[in-house]
Design a protein around this motif. Sequence first.
Motif, PDB file in Angstrom:
ATOM      1  N   LYS A 286      43.225  -0.646  67.156  1.00 29.77           N
ATOM      2  CA  LYS A 286      42.947  -1.450  66.069  1.00 29.77           C
ATOM      3  C   LYS A 286      41.970  -2.621  66.570  1.00 29.77           C
ATOM      4  N   GLN A 287      42.511  -3.265  67.347  1.00 33.35           N
ATOM      5  CA  GLN A 287      41.908  -4.616  67.953  1.00 33.35           C
ATOM      6  C   GLN A 287      40.310  -4.272  68.565  1.00 33.35           C
ATOM      7  N   HIS A 288      40.266  -3.127  68.920  1.00 39.52           N
ATOM      8  CA  HIS A 288      39.144  -2.722  69.687  1.00 39.52           C
ATOM      9  C   HIS A 288      38.216  -2.322  68.410  1.00 39.52           C
ATOM     10  N   MET A 289      38.656  -1.710  67.385  1.00 40.82           N
ATOM     11  CA  MET A 289      37.657  -1.585  66.357  1.00 40.82           C
ATOM     12  C   MET A 289      37.313  -2.743  65.573  1.00 40.82           C
ATOM     13  N   GLU A 290      38.343  -3.767  65.531  1.00 45.41           N
ATOM     14  CA  GLU A 290      37.980  -5.182  64.655  1.00 45.41           C
ATOM     15  C   GLU A 290      37.030  -5.743  65.515  1.00 45.41           C
ATOM     16  N   SER A 291      37.081  -5.588  66.839  1.00 48.87           N
ATOM     17  CA  SER A 291      36.140  -6.681  67.668  1.00 48.87           C
ATOM     18  C   SER A 291      34.866  -5.816  68.072  1.00 48.87           C
ATOM     19  N   CYS A 292      35.382  -5.006  69.053  1.00 49.57           N
ATOM     20  CA  CYS A 292      33.954  -4.125  69.987  1.00 49.57           C
ATOM     21  C   CYS A 292      33.258  -3.464  69.159  1.00 49.57           C
ATOM     22  N   VAL A 293      34.062  -2.502  68.235  1.00 53.03           N
ATOM     23  CA  VAL A 293      33.177  -1.467  67.425  1.00 53.03           C
ATOM     24  C   VAL A 293      32.478  -2.458  66.367  1.00 53.03           C
ATOM     25  N   LYS A 294      33.116  -3.275  65.569  1.00 48.42           N
ATOM     26  CA  LYS A 294      32.612  -4.318  64.513  1.00 48.42           C
ATOM     27  C   LYS A 294      31.330  -4.941  65.135  1.00 48.42           C
ATOM     28  N   ASN A 295      31.349  -5.378  66.182  1.00 48.74           N
ATOM     29  CA  ASN A 295      30.247  -6.292  67.042  1.00 48.74           C
ATOM     30  C   ASN A 295      29.106  -5.410  67.359  1.00 48.74           C
ATOM     31  N   ALA A 296      29.350  -3.981  67.482  1.00 48.87           N
ATOM     32  CA  ALA A 296      28.259  -2.843  67.711  1.00 48.87           C
ATOM     33  C   ALA A 296      27.564  -2.982  66.877  1.00 48.87           C
ATOM     34  N   PHE A 297      28.006  -2.914  65.626  1.00 43.12           N
ATOM     35  CA  PHE A 297      27.117  -2.587  64.457  1.00 43.12           C
ATOM     36  C   PHE A 297      25.994  -3.804  64.269  1.00 43.12           C
ATOM     37  N   THR A 298      25.932  -4.691  65.011  1.00 41.83           N
ATOM     38  CA  THR A 298      24.764  -5.643  65.224  1.00 41.83           C
ATOM     39  C   THR A 298      23.923  -5.495  66.398  1.00 41.83           C
ATOM     40  N   SER A 299      24.392  -4.497  67.058  1.00 37.23           N
ATOM     41  CA  SER A 299      23.298  -4.274  68.494  1.00 37.23           C
ATOM     42  C   SER A 299      23.088  -2.720  68.399  1.00 37.23           C
ATOM     43  N   THR A 300      22.765  -2.465  69.693  1.00 34.54           N
ATOM     44  CA  THR A 300      22.205  -1.085  69.910  1.00 34.54           C
ATOM     45  C   THR A 300      23.371   0.030  70.156  1.00 34.54           C
ATOM     46  N   ASP A 301      24.578  -0.745  70.389  1.00 39.47           N
ATOM     47  CA  ASP A 301      25.603   0.189  71.096  1.00 39.47           C
ATOM     48  C   ASP A 301      26.308   0.968  70.143  1.00 39.47           C
ATOM     49  N   VAL A 302      26.107   0.892  68.856  1.00 39.41           N
ATOM     50  CA  VAL A 302      26.664   1.225  67.757  1.00 39.41           C
ATOM     51  C   VAL A 302      27.166   2.857  68.031  1.00 39.41           C
ATOM     52  N   ASP A 303      26.259   3.575  68.395  1.00 38.35           N
ATOM     53  CA  ASP A 303      26.395   4.970  68.690  1.00 38.35           C
ATOM     54  C   ASP A 303      27.515   5.204  69.787  1.00 38.35           C
ATOM     55  N   GLU A 304      27.564   4.553  70.798  1.00 36.86           N
ATOM     56  CA  GLU A 304      28.103   4.409  72.131  1.00 36.86           C
ATOM     57  C   GLU A 304      29.500   4.313  71.741  1.00 36.86           C
ATOM     58  N   LYS A 305      29.762   3.003  71.097  1.00 32.18           N
ATOM     59  CA  LYS A 305      31.132   2.773  70.634  1.00 32.18           C
ATOM     60  C   LYS A 305      31.831   3.548  69.620  1.00 32.18           C
ATOM     61  N   ILE A 306      31.061   4.322  68.727  1.00 32.99           N
ATOM     62  CA  ILE A 306      31.756   5.082  67.760  1.00 32.99           C
ATOM     63  C   ILE A 306      31.929   6.405  68.623  1.00 32.99           C
ATOM     64  N   GLY A 307      31.289   6.781  69.609  1.00 31.42           N
ATOM     65  CA  GLY A 307      31.650   7.861  70.513  1.00 31.42           C
ATOM     66  C   GLY A 307      32.731   7.739  71.046  1.00 31.42           C
ATOM     67  N   GLU A 308      33.032   6.442  71.758  1.00 29.55           N
ATOM     68  CA  GLU A 308      34.242   6.264  72.496  1.00 29.55           C
ATOM     69  C   GLU A 308      35.444   6.170  71.599  1.00 29.55           C
ATOM     70  N   VAL A 309      35.466   5.731  70.394  1.00 31.88           N
ATOM     71  CA  VAL A 309      36.448   5.909  69.479  1.00 31.88           C
ATOM     72  C   VAL A 309      36.736   7.263  69.190  1.00 31.88           C
ATOM     73  N   VAL A 310      35.936   8.147  68.946  1.00 30.30           N
ATOM     74  CA  VAL A 310      35.846   9.555  68.696  1.00 30.30           C
ATOM     75  C   VAL A 310      36.633  10.153  69.892  1.00 30.30           C
ATOM     76  N   ASP A 311      36.231   9.930  71.170  1.00 29.47           N
ATOM     77  CA  ASP A 311      36.925  10.526  72.133  1.00 29.47           C
ATOM     78  C   ASP A 311      38.248  10.107  72.434  1.00 29.47           C
ATOM     79  N   VAL A 312      38.650   8.865  72.079  1.00 29.58           N
ATOM     80  CA  VAL A 312      40.054   8.553  71.925  1.00 29.58           C
ATOM     81  C   VAL A 312      40.686   9.240  70.954  1.00 29.58           C
TER      82      VAL A 312
END
Length: 87
Positions: free
Chosen positions: A55-81
């Motif tokens: 949950k904390q990862h989603m609220e920080s790392c993934v949320k921050n990724a939406f303002t950068s170019t790593d959004v696809d990477e972060k979403i992929g990481e969450v899907v893998d988990v």
Amino acid sequence: MKIDKEKAVLMLKTCRGQIDATLKMIDDGRYCLDVVNQILAAEALLKKANKLILKQHMESCVKNAFTSTDVDEKIGEVVDVLNKIMK
């Protein structure tokens, strides 16, 4: 994250205590179902700590990724988990 981190650390330390207690129960020849229940309690704490950290990862790392170019990477990481959790 500080409060969530403290909660997660406390859960994991408690779980470690439960695992140590489980090992002692086995060494002492305790009733099998008591050991099983102790293991289930440890698993529940691990799952709870894992959810909190995810949950904390989603609220920080993934949320921050939406303002950068790593959004696809972060979403992929969450899907893998999530795929690992759902096995």
